[in-house]
Design a protein around this motif. Structure first.
Motif, PDB file in Angstrom:
ATOM      1  N   MET A 166       0.827  -1.211   0.000  1.00  0.00           N
ATOM      2  CA  MET A 166       0.000   0.000   0.000  1.00  0.00           C
ATOM      3  C   MET A 166       0.863   1.263   0.000  1.00  0.00           C
ATOM      4  O   MET A 166       0.352   2.371  -0.011  1.00  0.00           O
ATOM      5  CB  MET A 166      -0.907   0.011   1.234  1.00  0.00           C
ATOM      6  N   GLY A 167       2.187   1.086   0.058  1.00  0.00           N
ATOM      7  CA  GLY A 167       3.082   2.239   0.033  1.00  0.00           C
ATOM      8  C   GLY A 167       2.920   3.153   1.232  1.00  0.00           C
ATOM      9  O   GLY A 167       3.031   4.368   1.130  1.00  0.00           O
TER      10      GLY A 167
ATOM     11  N   ASN B 176       7.798   6.567 -12.705  1.00  0.00           N
ATOM     12  CA  ASN B 176       6.945   7.499 -11.958  1.00  0.00           C
ATOM     13  C   ASN B 176       5.777   8.005 -12.788  1.00  0.00           C
ATOM     14  O   ASN B 176       5.975   8.603 -13.841  1.00  0.00           O
ATOM     15  CB  ASN B 176       7.781   8.696 -11.504  1.00  0.00           C
TER      16      ASN B 176
ATOM     17  N   PHE C 264       1.266   9.127 -12.177  1.00  0.00           N
ATOM     18  CA  PHE C 264       0.135   9.162 -11.252  1.00  0.00           C
ATOM     19  C   PHE C 264      -1.038   8.379 -11.808  1.00  0.00           C
ATOM     20  O   PHE C 264      -1.456   8.596 -12.940  1.00  0.00           O
ATOM     21  CB  PHE C 264      -0.299  10.604 -10.985  1.00  0.00           C
ATOM     22  N   TYR C 265      -1.504   7.460 -11.025  1.00  0.00           N
ATOM     23  CA  TYR C 265      -2.722   6.743 -11.403  1.00  0.00           C
ATOM     24  C   TYR C 265      -3.344   6.184 -10.122  1.00  0.00           C
ATOM     25  O   TYR C 265      -2.625   5.741  -9.239  1.00  0.00           O
ATOM     26  CB  TYR C 265      -2.409   5.624 -12.401  1.00  0.00           C
ATOM     27  N   PRO C 266      -4.672   6.210 -10.023  1.00  0.00           N
ATOM     28  CA  PRO C 266      -5.288   5.837  -8.740  1.00  0.00           C
ATOM     29  C   PRO C 266      -5.019   4.391  -8.312  1.00  0.00           C
ATOM     30  O   PRO C 266      -5.124   4.071  -7.139  1.00  0.00           O
ATOM     31  CB  PRO C 266      -6.787   6.038  -8.988  1.00  0.00           C
TER      32      PRO C 266
ATOM     33  N   LEU D 233      -2.192   2.927  -8.428  1.00  0.00           N
ATOM     34  CA  LEU D 233      -0.766   2.791  -8.131  1.00  0.00           C
ATOM     35  C   LEU D 233      -0.487   3.370  -6.738  1.00  0.00           C
ATOM     36  O   LEU D 233      -0.407   4.578  -6.585  1.00  0.00           O
ATOM     37  CB  LEU D 233       0.024   3.556  -9.202  1.00  0.00           C
ATOM     38  N   PRO D 234      -0.352   2.517  -5.716  1.00  0.00           N
ATOM     39  CA  PRO D 234      -0.291   3.014  -4.340  1.00  0.00           C
ATOM     40  C   PRO D 234       0.843   4.019  -4.082  1.00  0.00           C
ATOM     41  O   PRO D 234       0.675   4.959  -3.331  1.00  0.00           O
ATOM     42  CB  PRO D 234      -0.074   1.760  -3.509  1.00  0.00           C
ATOM     43  N   LYS D 235       1.986   3.822  -4.690  1.00  0.00           N
ATOM     44  CA  LYS D 235       3.115   4.713  -4.423  1.00  0.00           C
ATOM     45  C   LYS D 235       3.219   5.810  -5.475  1.00  0.00           C
ATOM     46  O   LYS D 235       4.076   6.665  -5.396  1.00  0.00           O
ATOM     47  CB  LYS D 235       4.422   3.902  -4.409  1.00  0.00           C
ATOM     48  N   ASN D 236       2.335   5.747  -6.469  1.00  0.00           N
ATOM     49  CA  ASN D 236       2.437   6.616  -7.630  1.00  0.00           C
ATOM     50  C   ASN D 236       3.768   6.464  -8.343  1.00  0.00           C
ATOM     51  O   ASN D 236       4.255   7.390  -8.995  1.00  0.00           O
ATOM     52  CB  ASN D 236       2.115   8.078  -7.277  1.00  0.00           C
ATOM     53  N   PHE D 237       4.387   5.342  -8.151  1.00  0.00           N
ATOM     54  CA  PHE D 237       5.429   4.889  -9.066  1.00  0.00           C
ATOM     55  C   PHE D 237       5.367   3.377  -9.066  1.00  0.00           C
ATOM     56  O   PHE D 237       4.860   2.767  -8.123  1.00  0.00           O
ATOM     57  CB  PHE D 237       6.833   5.398  -8.692  1.00  0.00           C
TER      58      PHE D 237
ATOM     59  N   GLU E 253       5.558  11.065 -19.079  1.00  0.00           N
ATOM     60  CA  GLU E 253       6.923  11.337 -18.632  1.00  0.00           C
ATOM     61  C   GLU E 253       7.168  10.479 -17.390  1.00  0.00           C
ATOM     62  O   GLU E 253       6.515  10.661 -16.374  1.00  0.00           O
ATOM     63  CB  GLU E 253       7.011  12.832 -18.306  1.00  0.00           C
TER      64      GLU E 253
END
Lengths: 469, 482
Positions: free
Chosen positions: A41-42, A79, A81-83, A85-89, A263
């Motif tokens: 869950m990061g 890296n 952002f997507y919902p 992806l718990p760590k956003n990477f 990016e």
């Protein structure tokens, strides 16, 4: 010339745990958001802990696909952002400082075509988004993180395919190969996914994503080729872009153009030190590598005289080839192979049926032996198989329970034959003109004995009664 | 009762029945109540400290096994997690974040019966060197409340200097332990990368940061390092400490040792006269102790601050990307937002310095710019490592002033980010190369502290502590007046 390349994602479903934590790799049976922990869950303060078996299984895939494998592997962060992806990477791999991904420059044969594998990498799967609600306005996006962190192998091919059919064939071969390696269960929903890139002579490369099944992939590639060809015919430029497969309309739609390309700001994942994969490890993996499908097939043909068609079917399915190996005692190999491909495959045609089945190799060995020595008819054997699959009892017990043994007692059989001749007076009459009618009467005897009558003896007795030589 | 005693003296005091744990803890709490309103070292005090003290006293009384710390009060920087309690990183984004896990360092302190007296203030997400970037207001330098205590582990430095606790754990990404140690006149040690587990430390720049002790004496740092160092199954980057006892032979001295004075750090443009004088004085002291001092040049040092901010911003951009307020965070109605605007809304609670670095971190590693910035920074790092390896073939230690300047006044640098960054000039080398470094209080000039930094080769903490101990024994500093 049309060029098609693939990017395949395959979950290592045979692993116990996720790639960086001890949550289950098999997330499918959990209620949403119950197969999670601070690592996947990061949660701040957590650190990824590399699952070493995942590295080994992925290396095994690389070796089976004839890839070059590195002395050490590194992980990178991708890296975005997507919902889901718990760590956003995403922790993945990249060949930025030399080749540090699981494998590269491999190949695999599809018919007469050689498909080159560009790169294989190990990475984590994101969570899953579930959309609920009827309209855009009331739509809810729900996130289930159970899948987040599941070990995933990404296989990227060179654009070596020329037809959608080759793509489909390749995916079948690859899927069988992964199953045979015992690293994955490609049949599980979502365990194996593929994106394609397509370009025709003189046009830019177009990526197609969001394809649900291999069947749809074939269709999507086909659609895309047609679309690009029709643009080319009308002298319209084919732009480099990513397109999504619209499952409802069965077409591809533009998702983003090159200018908006994401990016990813790749950099090394410092929380996981580089992992050495030394020659000793590679040798061990090679030694314990399951026999390849092609070598299995060849062995079945040359050693046991099994027909190539049957050998092909048998060797490309891990479950049934294992069953065959267990049942095979070298004497009745061919019959065992035939029984598996003609009878058993039909009875166990779904995962659920296989999982529930109590059938063991021994059962098949016995069954073939019983048929051969005339202790049971082929028809009874089918009934017995049904029972074995249900309860796993020993064959002798089942024959006893169901009273499936041969009726080969001449008196008993004569009594039954007399009844049949009585009932089928017309046939008896006709047989005088047409002796082949006797086969119809054998069938009637079989019906009465529920397939247990000894067919040869029945025929002999019938002929005697009807005065046919 | 003297709350200013060292950890080792605290242990003796308990063993000799001079005071009970409860007495010491309760007086420490009273003292905190008195002074912390002014100093603001703490963000939170442990409500169970007295209860914990009673439990340890009971253990001592009934002759049960008691851990090495005998209930000594230790403060913890608020980016280090303790299960069930808040860890805010001095940020509004984590205002209500309750950690589900306990960091390895705190677990080890707990199992040695220390009492975590409270969580200390810091620059938001450890980005800064003055605590002025704490979302909850700065801490004050106990030597002069108009001056910054250094940072980012400023609260930890203050809590030790002001005798609010026996020792503290901070984290050091580019000097965040050594800088406040120097500014507050306490000992601060940044261990070799990997010697101390980062499990439970909220990542800022995870390729270079370490947790380390901030203490009243060099011996106390050795004592705490004994407890917190070594392999941890919860952190793949940890190294074996080989059961090293950092306290043993700490008084071995440095006779005959070779010390390199890093020219670029000991004589930089940004060095203040007072600091230069103190540094030159310390060189004489080292020579008196029998060491051979010689100037040595590390040519990459002038580029280290730029490389450091490039690398840390890149990693910060990645490490802090998770604060999207989806899985934890604060009340924010997400309905009706498009995803990207939701993210910017969720991030609007980040403070100015964090935002500055996130923007930098989005830019320097991006396609089209990475070659000019991020890749170059990595090159500087790798060249610096080569240089460092080379000089440690000849030298046992490298020395420099810990910080080129003395503590500055609040607000003095906040609007000049580059001059702020240059304060890290002498400390970032140890982080970029992974080597251990320690700041030892050396002088008080014009009422404000100056520390000397000793760096050693990878995993040479033991000899580094011997050198630090030798230097410490030559100085006699005034007590701080609170």
């Amino acid at each position: 010339m049309t060029k098609i390349g693939l990017e395949i994602h395959c979950q290592l479903t045979k692993l116990e745990s996720k790639l960086f934590c001890s949550c289950k790799a098999n997330y499918r049976e959990f209620e949403p958001n119950t197969n999670i922990c601070p690592i996947c869950m990061g949660i701040p303060g957590s650190l990824p802990l590399l699952n070493k078996s995942a590295v080994e299984k992925a290396t095994l895939i690389a070796m089976a696909l004839d890839c070059r494998t590195p002395d050490k592997i590194a992980f990178f962060r991708k890296n975005y952002f997507y919902p889901d992806l718990p760590k956003n990477f995403q922790i993945t791999q990249l060949n930025a400082y030399g080749n540090t991904s699981i494998g590269w420059e491999g190949k695999i044969s599809v018919g007469n075509v050689k498909i080159r594998i560009r790169r294989i990498q190990l990475e984590e799967d994101p969570g899953r988004l579930i959309y609920e609600g009827a309209t855009e306005k009331t739509k809810l996006t729900l996130v289930d993180y159970n899948r987040a962190g599941t070990p995933l192998v990404e296989i990227v091919t060179e654009p070596d395919f020329e037809t959608p059919h080759q793509v489909r064939e390749f995916l079948n071969i690859l899927s069988d190969l992964l199953e045979n390696l015992n690293v994955s269960d490609p049949g599980l929903e979502g365990a194996m996914r593929a994106d394609a890139n397509v370009s025709i002579e003189g046009g830019s490369k177009v990526e197609i994503k969001n394809i649900g099944s291999f069947h749809d992939l074939e269709k999507a590639v086909h659609f895309e080729i047609t679309r690009q060809q029709s643009l080319a015919e009308r002298k319209i430029e084919i732009v480099q872009e990513t397109r999504h497969w619209d499952d409802g309309r069965k077409i591809t739609v533009s998702a983003r153009t090159k200018e908006e390309e994401a990016e990813y700001r790749y950099h090394l994942e410092a929380d996981i030190p580089w992992v050495r994969i030394n020659d000793g490890t590679k040798n061990q993996l090679q030694i314990h590598m399951p026999e390849s499908i092609s070598s299995k097939k060849e062995r079945y043909v040359s050693k046991y005289g099994i027909t190539p068609q049957v050998a092909d079917i048998l060797s490309s399915d891990r479950y049934f080839s294992e069953l065959f190996e267990k049942a095979n005692n070298e004497t009745n190999a061919k019959d065992i192979a035939n029984m598996i491909t003609t009878d058993i495959m039909g009875l166990l045609d779904t995962r659920e049926k296989r999982d529930a089945s109590k059938l063991k190799g021994d059962h098949i060995t016995d069954l073939v032996e019983y048929i051969k020595s005339n202790k049971i008819t082929r028809a009874s054997a089918k009934l017995a198989l049904d029972e074995v699959i249900k309860n796993g009892k020993r064959l002798s017990e089942i024959i006893e329970d169901l009273n499936l043994g041969h009726v080969s007692n001449e008196d008993v059989l004569s009594g039954i034959i007399a009844e049949v001749l009585d009932e089928e007076a017309k046939a008896v009459e006709d047989s005088k003109q047409n002796p082949d009618i006797v086969n119809f009467l054998v069938g009637k005897v079989m019906q009465k004995t529920r397939g247990k009558a000894d067919p040869e003896l029945t025929l002999l007795l019938l002929k005697k009664h009807l005065d046919i030589d | 009762m003297n709350l200013g005693i060292s950890a080792l003296n605290y242990v003796n005091g308990i063993k000799n029945n001079e005071f009970t744990v409860e007495e010491f803890i309760s007086e420490s709490l009273d003292h905190i109540k008195q002074v912390d309103e002014k100093l603001h070292a703490f963000l939170r005090i442990n409500d169970f400290a007295i209860k914990n003290a009673k439990e340890i006293d009971a253990k001592i009384k009934s002759n049960q096994n008691v851990g090495k710390c005998y209930g000594m009060p230790i403060s913890i920087k608020d980016n280090i997690c303790i299960e069930g309690s808040k860890t805010t990183c001095a940020s509004k984004v984590l205002e209500n974040f309750i950690a589900p896990h306990t960091s390895t360092v705190v677990s080890r302190l707990h199992s040695e019966d220390s009492i975590i007296i409270g969580k200390t203030n810091m620059d938001e997400f450890a980005m800064g060197l003055s605590t002025e970037f704490s979302a909850y207001g700065p801490s004050k330098n106990p030597w002069n409340n108009d001056f910054v205590p250094g940072g980012s582990s400023g609260g930890s430095g203050v809590s030790v200097a002001a005798n609010e606790c026996i020792a503290s754990l901070g984290s050091d990404t580019g000097g965040s332990i050594r800088n406040p140690a120097s500014f507050c006149s306490v000992v601060g040690l940044k261990p070799t990368y990997g010697l101390v587990s980062r499990y439970g430390l909220v990542s800022y720049s995870n390729s270079i940061e370490q947790i380390g002790p901030m203490t009243k004496t060099v011996e106390d740092s050795a004592f705490l390092l004994n407890i917190i160092s070594g392999i941890d199954p919860n952190d793949n980057t940890t190294l074996d400490n080989k059961n090293q006892d950092y306290l043993s032979d700490i008084d071995a001295g440095i006779d005959g040792k070779k010390i390199g004075i890093v020219t670029e750090m000991a004589n930089s443009d940004g060095l203040s006269t007072n600091v230069l004088d103190a540094t030159n004085d310390s060189i004489k002291t080292f020579e008196k102790l029998g060491a051979n001092c010689e100037h040595v040049s590390l040519q990459m040092v002038p580029y280290t601050v730029a490389a450091y901010y490039t690398i840390t911003s890149t990693e910060a951009g990645s490490n802090l990307a998770r604060y999207d307020n989806v899985r934890y965070g604060y009340e924010l109605d997400s309905s009706g937002f498009e995803f990207n605007s939701y993210i910017s809304q969720a991030r609007s609670k980040l403070g100015p310095e964090v935002i500055r670095r996130m923007i930098l971190g989005g830019f320097v590693p991006s396609a089209g710019h990475a070659g000019k910035y991020f890749s170059k920074a990595l090159k500087v790092k790798s060249k610096l490592i080569t240089e460092i390896k080379h000089v440690f073939e000849k030298f046992d230690f490298l020395i420099s002033p810990t910080v080129p300047i003395q503590p500055f006044k609040f607000g003095e640098k906040i609007n000049d980010p580059v001059s702020f960054m240059m304060v890290d000039f002498n400390t970032v080398t140890a982080n970029l190369t992974g080597i251990p470094a320690i700041s030892v209080p050396y002088k008080i000039t014009n009422g404000l502290p100056i520390g000397i930094q000793i760096m050693a080769n990878n995993l040479e903490e033991h000899s580094m502590l011997q050198a630090a101990y030798a230097l410490e024994k030559t100085v006699d500093l005034p007590e701080v007046q609170i």
